[in-house]
Design a protein around this motif. Structure first.
Motif: not given
Length: 124
Positions: A92-93, A96-97, A100-102
């Motif tokens: 997941a991290a 996001e990095t 850009g998907a949280t």
């Protein structure tokens, strides 16, 4: 990765509905799992692949991902699989990095369930 799982990824790539960077991200995650010794095949990782592709696609399109009523039950089932939970959080991290998907906690939990099942295939 076996031929059937590679075909699933190819279909996502060629279907035109999924952003190429999402497919690339998921393919890289599957390769990393295989490098860690997980049996990454259509049978063992097909649902994981589709789930992650679709969740990331929805997030990048700005679509909400609702919390599931079973979140507490899923979290309880994961209590015995801390490595899968940690692996899901790292994925997941990276999502996001890199994208850009949280991913919300409910999606991280479902990802962890897939990873826990995959881990059981290695140890079982």
């Amino acid at each position: 990765m076996d031929d059937q799982l590679a075909l699933r990824i190819q279909l996502f790539r060629e279907g035109g509905q999924i952003q190429p960077e999402v497919v690339d991200f998921v393919a890289a995650e599957l390769s990393a799992l295989a490098d860690e010794g997980a049996p990454v095949t259509e049978e063992t990782a097909g649902m994981l692949t589709s789930h992650l592709v679709m969740a990331l696609t929805r997030l990048l399109k700005g679509e909400s991902i609702e919390k599931f009523e079973t979140d507490e039950q899923v979290a309880a089932e994961l209590a015995d699989h801390p490595a899968a939970v940690e692996r899901a959080r790292r994925t997941a991290a990276r999502a996001e990095t890199q994208l850009g998907a949280t991913l919300p906690d409910s999606e991280i939990n479902f990802l962890a369930l897939h990873l826990a099942v995959l881990a059981q295939r290695v140890s079982g």
